[in-house]
Design an enzyme around this catalytic site. Structure first.
Site, short mmCIF file in Angstrom:
data_model
loop_
_atom_site.label_atom_id
_atom_site.label_comp_id
_atom_site.label_asym_id
_atom_site.label_seq_id
_atom_site.Cartn_x
_atom_site.Cartn_y
_atom_site.Cartn_z
N ARG A 240 1.54 11.97 -9.53
CA ARG A 240 2.02 10.60 -9.31
C ARG A 240 3.43 10.42 -9.85
NH1 ARG A 240 -2.35 7.46 -7.62
NH2 ARG A 240 -4.34 7.89 -8.60
N GLU B 270 0.85 -1.20 0.00
CA GLU B 270 0.00 0.00 0.00
C GLU B 270 0.88 1.25 0.00
OE1 GLU B 270 -2.45 1.57 -0.74
OE2 GLU B 270 -4.06 1.40 0.72
N ASP B 271 0.37 2.31 -0.59
CA ASP B 271 1.15 3.56 -0.63
C ASP B 271 1.08 4.29 0.71
OD1 ASP B 271 -1.56 4.25 -0.89
OD2 ASP B 271 -1.27 5.61 -2.58
N PHE C 165 -0.97 16.38 3.52
CA PHE C 165 -1.30 15.64 2.31
C PHE C 165 -0.03 15.52 1.46
CE2 PHE C 165 -3.27 14.34 -1.58
CZ PHE C 165 -4.31 13.54 -1.12
N ASP D 34 -3.95 6.03 6.00
CA ASP D 34 -4.38 7.33 6.52
C ASP D 34 -5.42 7.06 7.62
OD1 ASP D 34 -4.56 10.20 6.41
OD2 ASP D 34 -6.31 10.05 5.13
P1 IMP Z 1 -7.69 5.71 4.30
O1 IMP Z 1 -6.58 5.04 5.08
O2 IMP Z 1 -8.93 4.90 4.19
O3 IMP Z 1 -7.96 7.10 4.81
O4 IMP Z 1 -7.24 5.93 2.79
C1 IMP Z 1 -6.00 5.58 2.29
C2 IMP Z 1 -5.98 5.92 0.81
O5 IMP Z 1 -6.27 7.31 0.64
C3 IMP Z 1 -4.59 5.69 0.24
O6 IMP Z 1 -4.49 4.45 -0.39
C4 IMP Z 1 -4.45 6.85 -0.74
O7 IMP Z 1 -4.92 6.47 -2.02
C5 IMP Z 1 -5.34 7.95 -0.20
N1 IMP Z 1 -4.58 8.93 0.62
C6 IMP Z 1 -4.66 9.15 1.95
N2 IMP Z 1 -3.84 10.12 2.35
C7 IMP Z 1 -3.19 10.52 1.23
C8 IMP Z 1 -2.16 11.50 0.99
O8 IMP Z 1 -1.64 12.20 1.88
N3 IMP Z 1 -1.77 11.61 -0.31
C9 IMP Z 1 -2.30 10.88 -1.32
N4 IMP Z 1 -3.23 9.95 -1.14
C10 IMP Z 1 -3.68 9.77 0.13
MG MG Z 2 -5.33 8.03 -4.11
#
Ligand code: IMP
Ligand code: MG
Length: 177
Positions: free
Chosen positions: A165, A99-100, A152, A103
């Site tokens: 990206r 995963e990238d 962000f 959050d």
């Molecule tokens: P969450 O953990 O459900 O809030 O969402 C995670 C996803 O939201 C990640 O896989 C990203 O695609 C996107 N995301 C959350 N924070 C960021 C950020 O700081 N930059 C870019 N994408 C983000």
């Molecule tokens: Mg995204």
């Protein structure tokens, strides 16, 4: 023409390279003889996955899954679904999710639950970045690259509304105005 938000470098290419190497060494140690499936979460993980697997010199398979959670903005909608599924059988396999960023944790929790139902032999998570201060649900990250504060970030696969990206560094998107 769209406006140009301000970007500040948070992690350079060199720092990313060193961190990906560190993660690859940890993963290698645990998966050397396991023939794992690495599942990348699209789209954000594609660059990380490409760099990571080049450093893994043992048999493995690569899969991608695409989830929808975020709209065009910076906040999760909280509603997650699989929009592009897996082609490989996960049952009985050693699965490592790539995963990238974690959050709020809603996206990855949904995916881990989804995969757990398919009865893998093991299921672990590797995340390049983590924003623990934003967590809404607990997530265990087995292999973690960077911890970041509540900002962000974009670049190295991560986007803001599909932009940035392609940046080789990880940058902070400064608030406009
Ligand atoms: P969450 O953990 O459900 O809030 O969402 C995670 C996803 O939201 C990640 O896989 C990203 O695609 C996107 N995301 C959350 N924070 C960021 C950020 O700081 N930059 C870019 N994408 C983000
Ligand atoms: Mg995204």
């Amino acid at each position: 023409m769209s406006s140009q938000p301000k970007l500040g470098i948070l992690f350079t290419c060199e720092e990313i390279e060193a961190t990906v190497k560190k993660l690859a060494a940890e993963i290698r140690q645990d998966y050397l003889s396991k023939h794992p499936i690495l599942i990348g979460v699209l789209k954000g993980s594609f660059m990380f996955m490409a760099d990571l697997i080049r450093l893994l010199d043992f048999p493995l398979e690569v899969e991608f899954i695409r989830l929808s959670s975020y709209g065009g903005g910076r906040k999760s909608s909280g509603k997650i679904k699989v929009v592009q599924g897996l082609r490989s059988e996960v049952k009985g396999r050693d699965v490592l999710v790539i995963e990238d960023i974690v959050d709020a944790g809603l996206t990855i929790s949904f995916l881990l639950d989804y995969l757990r139902k398919k009865k893998p032999a093991s299921l672990k998570l590797c995340a390049l970045t983590d924003k623990p201060s934003r967590r809404q649900t607990p997530v265990t990250i087995d292999y973690l690259g960077f911890t970041v504060s509540d900002k962000f970030i974009v670049g190295y696969g991560l986007d803001w509304d599909e932009r940035f990206r392609n940046l080789p560094n990880i940058c902070v998107l400064e608030d406009e105005g």
